[in-house]
Design a protein around this motif. Structure first.
Motif, PDB file in Angstrom:
ATOM      1  N   CYS A  22       0.831  -1.215   0.000  1.00  0.00           N
ATOM      2  CA  CYS A  22       0.000   0.000   0.000  1.00  0.00           C
ATOM      3  C   CYS A  22       0.859   1.255   0.000  1.00  0.00           C
ATOM      4  O   CYS A  22       0.519   2.247  -0.664  1.00  0.00           O
ATOM      5  N   THR A  26       0.803   4.104  -2.779  1.00  0.00           N
ATOM      6  CA  THR A  26       0.666   5.516  -2.389  1.00  0.00           C
ATOM      7  C   THR A  26       1.756   6.353  -3.048  1.00  0.00           C
ATOM      8  O   THR A  26       1.488   7.416  -3.602  1.00  0.00           O
ATOM      9  N   TRP A  48      -4.790   4.397  -0.577  1.00  0.00           N
ATOM     10  CA  TRP A  48      -3.721   3.447  -0.228  1.00  0.00           C
ATOM     11  C   TRP A  48      -2.978   3.851   1.040  1.00  0.00           C
ATOM     12  O   TRP A  48      -2.542   2.989   1.797  1.00  0.00           O
ATOM     13  N   CYS A  51      -5.045   2.607   3.868  1.00  0.00           N
ATOM     14  CA  CYS A  51      -4.945   1.137   3.944  1.00  0.00           C
ATOM     15  C   CYS A  51      -3.625   0.738   4.599  1.00  0.00           C
ATOM     16  O   CYS A  51      -3.588  -0.192   5.415  1.00  0.00           O
ATOM     17  N   ALA A  52      -2.558   1.436   4.241  1.00  0.00           N
ATOM     18  CA  ALA A  52      -1.250   1.135   4.829  1.00  0.00           C
ATOM     19  C   ALA A  52      -1.263   1.371   6.336  1.00  0.00           C
ATOM     20  O   ALA A  52      -0.756   0.545   7.111  1.00  0.00           O
ATOM     21  N   CYS A  55      -3.174  -1.366   7.999  1.00  0.00           N
ATOM     22  CA  CYS A  55      -2.381  -2.606   8.033  1.00  0.00           C
ATOM     23  C   CYS A  55      -1.304  -2.543   9.115  1.00  0.00           C
ATOM     24  O   CYS A  55      -1.021  -3.547   9.779  1.00  0.00           O
TER      25      CYS A  55
END
Length: 128
Positions: A22, A26, A48, A51-52, A55
């Protein structure tokens, strides 16, 4: 307990791997890098990056849960398996190349994990 370790490390590796992927997505979205507000806004406009971050939160929670139960040596070594999974996904998703140094690094990571796992299990055997 072995099943817990296996599932836990798999979850940790997935979170770590997807966080790195991600971040790469990005960075690709935010090209070209510039030192200005437009670039920061472009960076923050991609899903992204979020999302990173999600995560990384998942990886942190997985790691803390594993550390409560797993032996620290093998746990720390196994947490580096994401280096291998990120490299493999980079070949597939980003058309990156893998050379001899990368393959040697993967082999050393795996060898280190195996050595630490063996030393942990040897320490658990009752004396003869």
């Amino acid at each position: 307990m072995r099943r817990f370790y296996l599932i836990g490390f798999l979850v940790l590796m997935c979170f770590d791997t997807f966080a790195q992927v991600c971040f790469k997505l990005t960075a690709n979205h935010a090209m070209p890098p510039e030192a200005n507000l437009d670039w920061v806004l472009r960076l923050l406009s991609t899903p992204w990056v979020y999302c990173a971050i999600a995560c990384y939160v998942g990886a942190f929670l997985s790691w803390m849960t594993l550390l409560e139960h797993a032996p620290i040596g093998p746990a720390f070594a196994a947490s580096h398996l994401e280096v291998i999974s990120v490299m493999a996904l980079s070949v597939v998703l980003f058309d990156e190349k893998i050379g001899t140094p990368q393959l040697l690094g993967c082999a050393l990571i795996i060898a280190g994990i195996v050595c630490l796992a063996i030393s942990e299990t040897d320490g658990e055997k009752p004396p003869a």
